[in-house]
Design an enzyme around this catalytic site. Structure first.
Site: not given
Ligand code: NAD
Length: 479
Positions: A178, A252, A286, A384
């Site tokens: 997806k 992740e 990331c 973040e």
């Protein structure tokens, strides 16, 4: 419209969608519509999962020797390689990644990933018969776990899809992938490569969908394993579902990594690497080391060098080969980053950036931004941001640097910079993180990559990953 598509790739067929819902793909550098693609609803997900289930049970793929799957994967790798330029171009248009970076990390890297996992075939074929301390032998057998669902983000859509597809394929799984709504067109190129490689129908199936249909895929009764890359918030929701179902899941997730400059660090080396280690893809990576830890004695010198380095970076259209920093991937992402910059201006001292670059009336650009005089407890040091914003934090002594680096909800990346590699390595060993770089940072294929704490569960890019797509069974040879 030039790049539009009208079907999903299911069972090696181009299958019309069940609904007329569509995603619009937008050029991040110009805000122009590139094309539209169908959006999957539950019926499309059902069709893709059914094709993957059928292939798992009926195509011989899961029973084949790893070497046979490896040769199919080699064909797949070659078919992707023939499309590397097209893939890089498509990724850059959609998410604003500079072409010079997407050629490497989205055009070439996926080919390397597929070749790497196909190269593990031989080691998977060896019999594992163990002598146990009980005096009896045990056969330890590994079999493919079944149908795997891969949920992929927009920042590195191709490599992060292949980081799941390749280990799943060599293990003998079949998959439903997806893509994220903002980056779908690249997945059609991968599907064409799968078709050209003559993979058995149903081994790989692509259905672009939003969160709700993604959540439906995660909980689908015919899915045996979930592999997710994305935000920590979505990861927690997926983990909850998988926890309830006792369904294996790898996650992740996000990060807020520290780049620690020790007192003897060569600042020029750090600055030469800053684009890749702290600002990669305009900070939308990331593992970026977005907390820069500077020894108090050299703080002013480091801030000055940072300002000079980021101001020299070439900002522009992702497709311009000279561009080093492209736009952010979406309007929403730019808004989020600008909101954080406003918070950072209150919490610390903005020394460069903070606005939108001149000469970029179109596109979701934000200037590379450096904010200092921060405490590690400040929001822009803890959360973040996923944009080109560096938080500089001063420390006194190595112990404090380690303490600050570890004082984070995340644990994904990090780097330590020193003229003395041994000293940097010993600091790296004390950093609570899944990966750390010494005098640089780059995930190395073959070494496990992933996070601890709120950065996730499980690893990708290493041989360990294959076991996440396998069931392990012990046969006890009692009599
Ligand atoms: P996101 O979590 O919003 O979306 C990621 C993917 O998950 C998309 O395909 C989205 O449609 C889907 N999704 C979202 N919620 C879902 C749900 N409840 N069920 C099923 N699917 C769902 O993240 P994003 O904004 O696309 O990506 C950026 C995030 O990804 C950042 O936090 C970044 O740090 C993280 N990331 C992590 C890594 C890593 O390897 N650790 C790599 C790249 C990006």
């Amino acid at each position: 419209m030039g790049q539009s598509r009208d079907a999903f790739f299911i069972g090696n067929q181009w299958v019309p969608p069940a609904s007329d819902r569509r995603f619009e793909l937008i050029n991040a550098s110009t805000e122009e519509v590139i094309g539209t693609v169908p959006e999957a609803v539950e019926a499309d997900i059902d069709a893709a999962v059914a094709a993957a289930r059928k292939a798992f049970e009926g195509s011989g793929w899961s029973d084949a020797k790893p070497a046979e799957r490896a040769s199919a994967m080699q064909r797949f790798a070659e078919a992707i390689a023939r499309r590397s330029d097209e893939i890089a171009h498509m990724v850059s248009i959609q998410n604003g990644m500079p072409l010079s970076i997407s050629q490497m990390l989205e055009g070439q890297a996926p080919v390397d990933v597929v070749k790497y996992y196909s190269g593990l075939a031989q080691s998977l074929e060896q019999d594992d018969i163990r002598d146990t301390p009980m005096g009896k032998a045990a056969h330890v057998e590994k079999s493919p776990i079944g149908v795997a669902a891969a949920i992929v983000p927009w920042n590195f859509p191709v490599t992060l899809a292949l980081s799941k597809i390749a280990p799943a394929m060599i293990a003998g799984c079949t998959m439903v992938i997806k893509p994220s709504p903002g980056t779908v067109l690249d997945s059609y190129i991968l599907a064409e490569a799968a078709l050209e490689a003559d993979l058995p129908p149903g081994v790989l199936n692509w259905v672009a969908a939003d969160r709700d249909a993604g959540a439906y895929l995660v909980s689908h009764p015919d899915v045996d394993k979930v592999a997710f890359t994305g935000s920590t918030a979505a990861g927690r929701m997926i983990a909850r579902t998988c926890g309830e179902l006792l369904r294996p899941v790898t996650l992740e997730l996000g990060g807020k990594s520290a780049a620690i400059l020790l007192e003897d660090a060569d600042i020029d080396i750090f600055m030469d690497n800053i684009l890749f280690t702290s600002l990669l893809h305009s900070g939308q990576t990331c593992f970026n080391g977005t907390r820069v830890l500077a020894p108090k004695k050299r703080h002013a010198e480091i801030v000055e060098a940072l300002v000079a380095s980021v101001e020299a970076l070439q900002i522009g259209d992702a497709l311009d080969p000279a561009t080093q920093l492209g736009p952010l991937a979406s309007r929403a992402q730019r808004q989020k980053v600008e909101d954080y910059i406003a918070i950072g201006k209150d919490e610390g001292r903005l020394v460069t950036g903070g606005g939108r670059p001149r000469n970029t009336e179109r596109g979701w650009f934000v200037e590379p931004t450096v904010i200092t005089d921060l405490h590690n407890s400040d929001r822009i040091a803890q959360e973040e941001i996923f944009g080109p914003v560096l938080a500089v934090i001063a420390y006194e002594g190595e112990e404090e640097a380690i303490r600050i680096a570890n004082d984070s909800p995340f644990g994904l990346g990090g780097s330590v910079w020193s003229a003395d590699t041994g000293r940097a390595t010993s600091v790296a060993q004390k950093i609570q993180s899944g990966t750390v770089g010494v005098n640089g940072y780059q995930p190395l294929l073959g070494a496990p990559f992933g996070g601890i704490k709120a950065s996730g569960l499980g690893r990708e890019f290493g041989p360990e990953t294959v076991t996440a797509y396998q069931n392990v069974k012990s046969i006890y040879m009692i009599g």
